[in-house]
Design a protein around this motif. Structure first.
Motif, PDB file in Angstrom:
ATOM      1  N   VAL A 199       3.243  13.072   4.851  1.00 27.30           N
ATOM      2  CA  VAL A 199       3.672  12.148   3.800  1.00 27.30           C
ATOM      3  C   VAL A 199       2.493  11.241   3.466  1.00 27.30           C
ATOM      4  O   VAL A 199       2.014  10.499   4.326  1.00 27.30           O
ATOM      5  CB  VAL A 199       4.882  11.295   4.239  1.00 27.30           C
ATOM      6  N   ASP A 200       2.021  11.313   2.231  1.00 29.89           N
ATOM      7  CA  ASP A 200       0.897  10.476   1.774  1.00 29.89           C
ATOM      8  C   ASP A 200       1.401   9.468   0.751  1.00 29.89           C
ATOM      9  O   ASP A 200       2.014   9.853  -0.259  1.00 29.89           O
ATOM     10  CB  ASP A 200      -0.193  11.332   1.114  1.00 29.89           C
ATOM     11  N   ILE A 201       1.112   8.197   0.994  1.00 34.45           N
ATOM     12  CA  ILE A 201       1.409   7.143   0.020  1.00 34.45           C
ATOM     13  C   ILE A 201       0.112   6.399  -0.255  1.00 34.45           C
ATOM     14  O   ILE A 201      -0.585   5.967   0.680  1.00 34.45           O
ATOM     15  CB  ILE A 201       2.477   6.164   0.530  1.00 34.45           C
ATOM     16  N   SER A 202      -0.249   6.263  -1.517  1.00 34.81           N
ATOM     17  CA  SER A 202      -1.521   5.622  -1.871  1.00 34.81           C
ATOM     18  C   SER A 202      -1.344   4.691  -3.064  1.00 34.81           C
ATOM     19  O   SER A 202      -0.349   4.758  -3.784  1.00 34.81           O
ATOM     20  CB  SER A 202      -2.575   6.691  -2.205  1.00 34.81           C
ATOM     21  N   GLY A 203      -2.358   3.833  -3.255  1.00 34.24           N
ATOM     22  CA  GLY A 203      -2.337   2.945  -4.419  1.00 34.24           C
ATOM     23  C   GLY A 203      -3.016   1.623  -4.143  1.00 34.24           C
ATOM     24  O   GLY A 203      -3.774   1.473  -3.178  1.00 34.24           O
ATOM     25  N   TRP A 204      -2.724   0.654  -4.991  1.00 32.85           N
ATOM     26  CA  TRP A 204      -3.280  -0.693  -4.859  1.00 32.85           C
ATOM     27  C   TRP A 204      -2.296  -1.682  -5.457  1.00 32.85           C
ATOM     28  O   TRP A 204      -1.358  -1.302  -6.171  1.00 32.85           O
ATOM     29  CB  TRP A 204      -4.641  -0.796  -5.551  1.00 32.85           C
ATOM     30  N   ASP A 205      -2.494  -2.951  -5.170  1.00 29.51           N
ATOM     31  CA  ASP A 205      -1.666  -4.019  -5.730  1.00 29.51           C
ATOM     32  C   ASP A 205      -2.404  -4.711  -6.855  1.00 29.51           C
ATOM     33  O   ASP A 205      -3.640  -4.811  -6.832  1.00 29.51           O
ATOM     34  CB  ASP A 205      -1.289  -5.039  -4.651  1.00 29.51           C
ATOM     35  N   ALA A 206      -1.659  -5.214  -7.823  1.00 27.70           N
ATOM     36  CA  ALA A 206      -2.252  -5.924  -8.957  1.00 27.70           C
ATOM     37  C   ALA A 206      -2.540  -7.367  -8.577  1.00 27.70           C
ATOM     38  O   ALA A 206      -1.760  -8.014  -7.878  1.00 27.70           O
ATOM     39  CB  ALA A 206      -1.307  -5.878 -10.161  1.00 27.70           C
TER      40      ALA A 206
END
Length: 249
Positions: A214-221
């Motif tokens: 399970v891969d979860i990726s990203g960034w916060d604004a």
């Protein structure tokens, strides 16, 4: 012709005015109504006050208001909802083992049919499931969830080690690994942080002859720049999805 009074004598003072009346007092020379003061005559005019402080105050007020409005616009644009309208893409049947609640925790409730597929292997199957953000539902910033499930592995333990090693060998980030207890036969989380705000967390779990990732990726604004998401948030979301997958194997 009146003669001046003799030395030592004084003129009799004029009789007092009738009671109730007061003599008109002349303070300097007063112009007749309708006639302006002549230069050099009459009381001095009060000094004219400068309007510069008032103008400066108004200017600063306008600038402050403009700055506040600009900051509000930036904040609303940055923290506005990300993603795209809800899609109705059909995903492989195995992807249905992940609940809407688990996807909501990962902030990725929008199915991505283009990133999802299932293929038959010499032994078993390999399934890929993808989800992105739903606009107006999954908040701001950026999130993406991808799930890989390999069933019927002849050597599931070696496959588990291979996937963990592949995540730890990522040269575009600084990966860190930690074991997870109570999940399948064995499980590991790998956190990959980059020099930018982009962050990825993977949970790899093995149960019997099945290996799931399970891969979860990203960034916060942020207001002026993006920021790294909380690793604990990513880990909790990824573990929740992995637990649902393992429970239905």
């Amino acid at each position: 012709m009146n003669q001046p009074p003799p030395h030592g004598w004084h003129q009799q003072p004029p009789p007092p005015p009738p009671q109730g009346w007061q003599p008109q007092q002349q303070q300097g020379w007063q112009p007749q109504p309708g006639h302006p003061h002549q230069p050099g005559w009459g009381p001095p005019r009060p000094p004219v006050k400068s309007k510069a402080p008032l103008v400066v105050g108004i200017l600063f007020g306008v600038l402050a208001l403009g700055g506040a409005i600009t900051a509000l616009v930036i904040h609303l644009n940055v923290n506005g909802s990300s993603g795209s309208p809800k899609r109705t893409d059909k995903l492989p049947a195995a992807c249905g083992n992940v609940s809407e609640a688990a996807l909501a925790k990962a902030r990725t409730t929008n199915p991505n049919g283009l990133a999802s597929r299932e293929s038959k292997l010499a032994r078993g199957t390999h399934t890929t499931c993808g989800w992105n953000q739903t606009k107006g539902v999954d908040g701001s910033g950026q999130r993406s969830t991808t799930v890989f499930v390999s069933r019927g592995q002849q050597d599931a333990e070696s496959e588990f080690d291979r996937i963990v090693g592949q995540n730890m060998a990522d040269t575009q980030s600084t990966p860190r690994q930690k074991p997870l207890e109570g999940l399948g036969d064995e499980a590991t989380a790998v956190l990959a942080e980059t020099n930018s705000a982009f962050t990825e967390l993977s949970v790899v779990v093995r149960k019997g002859d099945t290996v799931a990732e399970v891969d979860i990726s990203g960034w916060d604004a942020g207001l002026f720049t993006n920021s790294k998401p909380d690793p604990a948030e990513l880990e909790a979301a990824a573990k929740g999805i992995a637990e649902e997958l393992v429970a239905k194997l």
